[in-house]
Design a protein around this motif. Structure first.
Motif, short mmCIF file in Angstrom:
data_model
loop_
_atom_site.label_atom_id
_atom_site.label_comp_id
_atom_site.label_asym_id
_atom_site.label_seq_id
_atom_site.Cartn_x
_atom_site.Cartn_y
_atom_site.Cartn_z
N GLN A 190 -1.46 -7.38 -38.96
CA GLN A 190 -0.54 -8.42 -39.42
C GLN A 190 0.75 -7.76 -39.89
O GLN A 190 0.74 -6.63 -40.34
CB GLN A 190 -1.15 -9.09 -40.66
N GLN A 191 1.83 -8.51 -39.87
CA GLN A 191 3.06 -8.00 -40.49
C GLN A 191 2.91 -8.14 -42.00
O GLN A 191 2.21 -9.03 -42.48
CB GLN A 191 4.29 -8.78 -40.01
N PRO A 212 -2.74 -9.32 -45.77
CA PRO A 212 -3.86 -8.45 -46.11
C PRO A 212 -4.57 -7.82 -44.92
O PRO A 212 -5.26 -6.82 -45.08
CB PRO A 212 -4.82 -9.39 -46.86
N ILE A 213 -4.43 -8.42 -43.71
CA ILE A 213 -5.17 -7.88 -42.56
C ILE A 213 -4.43 -6.69 -42.00
O ILE A 213 -3.39 -6.83 -41.36
CB ILE A 213 -5.39 -8.96 -41.49
N GLY A 214 -4.98 -5.51 -42.26
CA GLY A 214 -4.38 -4.28 -41.76
C GLY A 214 -4.94 -3.94 -40.39
O GLY A 214 -5.33 -4.81 -39.61
N ARG A 215 -5.02 -2.66 -40.12
CA ARG A 215 -5.51 -2.19 -38.82
C ARG A 215 -6.90 -2.78 -38.55
O ARG A 215 -7.81 -2.61 -39.33
CB ARG A 215 -5.57 -0.67 -38.83
N THR A 216 -7.00 -3.48 -37.42
CA THR A 216 -8.23 -4.19 -37.07
C THR A 216 -8.62 -3.79 -35.66
O THR A 216 -7.81 -3.91 -34.75
CB THR A 216 -8.00 -5.71 -37.14
N VAL A 217 -9.83 -3.29 -35.51
CA VAL A 217 -10.29 -2.86 -34.18
C VAL A 217 -11.58 -3.61 -33.87
O VAL A 217 -12.62 -3.35 -34.47
CB VAL A 217 -10.53 -1.34 -34.15
#
Lengths: 574, 61
Positions: free
Chosen positions: A163-164, A119-124
């Motif tokens: 995450q993959q 569930p963790i997509g693009r994280t900045v």
């Protein structure tokens, strides 16, 4: 459809709720790492924005999820993090909200994808702050701007994490994404690529190995696939191998890896000790590095992305002649373990680092010296010379110069000004192999910019800054092993530096361009020649065949002596 | 014609502390890369090429 904002105060219950949202079916470790990181950054409030159209998820949705039998949601949620409770601000008139939100402590965002396996997509999020005796050096960093209901929020110097999703890509694709994205955002020298596109580039043409998992590439990539993807994305992939030369490796297929990598490899992974110095040179150049481990103890190979490193504030902590001697750990993004994890360089560095950030596999702390077997570096297309070659050429030159000319130069310098102690100390460091070489890639423009701003003597600056240079150069700063880091996050003081042509040809004799040492500057002119062209004085002047046929010298070298020996500030990159 | 020249050399000059350049070859030194360093460079390149020659052996997932 309307955008909705939901606020969560990040007290212990709120943080737990957020962790549950981020966890999904199999992501507890990464979710815990993200929450721990944002709480370390003093996050006090989260605002969930939904629905949010995320470009990366949209690409993955188009390439896979839209065609699945099960219905996957089209949109994501975006979770913004702040250091203060902004709910009072959101109750004010909109024109006031914008001005006030722009002044708040914005920490960044996490995109929440509607897929349970990742569930963790693009994280900045920003880099961590550590204890006073540790300096965080940010290598892969870029600036980001987001808009929340019209308010513009900026975040500077962050390295994106993802995450993959185990469908379109595995750890290798996620690592490539985490290496490429900050380079794209910061330099714009390569196009934007999603995970789906990275997988397409890596798996085209497909092969028997890739086809054993469906979709092709979802089961993992081998080094050729990674190189292919990087090249297709517009990078010049540089690779290195850190298994000991005596290793015998038997072929293993990607499909077999899930059942346990070859027992022989698992038992005998033995590295050659070169990984740390190699990786640090590229990180110190502002280039992220994909770090791969043949076997981390779970029986499978894994790839992560190094985005920075942690330097000790004191003197040398290792015994290398490269800058890694001052370094405690790599800062890595691991798509399965979370962002900004710390990978110690050596076993002896573990106790110097915060335990809750260490990169582990079960109870075992993963160190660079023990497990790193490969590295992949996305270099600019015009860099043709490897960092280790630049470093070798620089170190070799100093040793030769001191061995052959050291005594003579001390006598000449003593005639010009009596005090040669700084030069003697420098020569001694070279002879005893204690001089530390910090080698990094930069552009000629940035080199001159730093030189102009430095505290080096004005006349020395003027002499060096007018030197003609190629676009990309390797700079080797020369540092005493006892030199502690400066105040704050400034660079260590240096006693000299050297410049090597990063666009150099195959002849290593054409690499070195410039040497600055205490009381000496050496210039290399690559266009010099031994054959003097003089006009004939008489019509019957005899032809000197030997002079005509004598090979041109690859360079001419001139030395300029002066009385300046004071150390000066090295380049602060991070 | 104006006494002040319209064209000036603006290149930074560095003459006050630096002495005249001396060709290092006249002092008996030519900074060619040593055989040991050349060998080290070749070994590093050969080592890096093992990434490709052993690629089928490794899988990163």
């Amino acid at each position: 459809m309307r955008v909705r904002l939901v606020g969560i105060a990040l007290d212990p219950q709120g943080a737990e709720k957020l962790k549950t949202l981020l966890s999904g079916a199999q992501s507890q470790v990464s979710a815990e790492a993200v929450i721990q990181h944002v709480l370390d950054l003093k996050a006090a409030y989260a605002v969930i924005e939904e629905p949010y159209v995320d470009k990366d998820y949209s690409s993955d949705y188009l390439n896979f999820y839209a065609g699945a039998f099960r219905t996957y949601p089209r949109h994501t949620k975006r979770i913004h993090l702040f250091t203060e409770d902004i709910s009072p601000i959101l109750g004010r008139p909109l024109a006031e909200q914008q001005a006030e939100l722009e002044k708040t402590g914005y920490l960044g965002f996490v995109v929440l994808r509607p897929i349970s396996q990742g569930p963790i997509g693009r994280t900045v999020l920003p880099f961590p702050k550590l204890a006073d005796d540790l300096i965080v050096r940010r290598a892969a960093r870029a600036d980001f701007r987001v808009h929340v209901l019209g308010a513009r929020l900026d975040l500077q110097g962050a390295a994106p994490f993802i995450q993959q999703d185990e469908r379109l890509g595995a750890c290798a694709q996620a690592s490539i994404w985490m290496a490429d994205r900050p380079v794209h955002e910061r330099h714009r020298r390569t196009p934007w690529h999603s995970i789906a596109e990275i997988t397409r580039l890596a798996t085209t043409p497909t092969d028997a190995e890739l086809s054993k998992s469906l979709p092709a590439g979802s089961g993992g990539l081998n080094p050729i696939h990674i190189i292919r993807a990087l090249r297709g994305m517009g990078h010049q992939p540089l690779v290195d191998f850190f298994l000991s030369d005596s290793e015998d490796v038997e072929p293993v297929t990607i499909a077999d890896a899930g059942e346990g990598l070859s027992a022989k490899i698992a038992k005998t992974v033995k590295t050659n000790g070169l990984a740390a110095s190699s990786i640090i040179r590229y990180l110190d150049s502002g280039v992220p590095v994909i770090v791969a481990m043949a076997d981390i103890g779970a029986g499978v190979g894994h790839a992560i992305t190094a985005v920075g490193f942690v330097e000790s504030r004191g003197g040398a902590v290792g015994d290398s002649q490269s800058y890694d001697t001052f370094v405690r750990a790599l800062i890595v993004h691991d798509d399965q373990r979370g962002p900004y994890r710390l990978m110690p360089l050596r076993q002896s560095d573990i106790t110097a680092l915060p335990t809750n950030r260490l990169l582990t596999e079960g109870d075992k702390v993963l160190t660079v010296e023990d497990v790193v077997t490969h590295m992949f570096v996305p270099l600019p297309m015009r860099v043709f010379l490897r960092a280790d070659r630049a470093d070798t050429v620089s170190g070799d030159y100093l040793e030769s110069f001191v061995a052959i000319l050291g005594k003579q130069m001390l006598e000449r310098l003593a005639d010009e000004a009596e005090d040669v102690s700084a030069v003697e100390t420098f020569f001694d460091l070279v002879r005893t192999k204690r001089l530390i070489r910090r080698t990094y890639l930069t552009s000629a423009g940035r080199y001159r910019h730093h030189l102009a701003k430095s505290d080096l003597d004005e006349d020395i600056k003027a002499e060096l800054i007018t030197r003609s240079l190629p676009h990309f150069i390797w700079v080797t700063e020369l540092i005493s092993p006892d030199e502690a880091a400066a105040e704050g996050d400034d660079a260590r003081r240096v006693i000299g530096h050297m410049v090597v042509n990063a666009t150099s040809s195959t002849d290593p004799n054409s690499d070195l361009l410039l040497v600055h040492m205490p009381r000496m500057i050496i210039h290399r002119d690559l266009d010099g020649s031994l054959v003097d062209e003089e006009p004939p004085e008489a019509e019957d002047r005899p032809v000197d065949l030997d002079a005509m046929l004598a090979p041109a010298r690859p360079f001419t070298e001139t030395i300029i002596t002066h009385n300046i020996a004071a150390p000066y500030q090295g380049r602060r990159r991070h | 014609m104006s006494e002040k020249s319209a064209v000036r050399d603006l290149t930074p000059q560095s003459t006050s502390v630096l002495r005249r350049p001396v060709d290092l070859s006249t002092l008996g030194f030519r900074g060619f890369v040593s055989p040991h360093a050349l060998d080290q460079i070749k070994r590093a390149e050969k080592r890096a090429s093992r990434v490709v020659t052993t690629a089928a052996t490794f899988a990163f997932r």
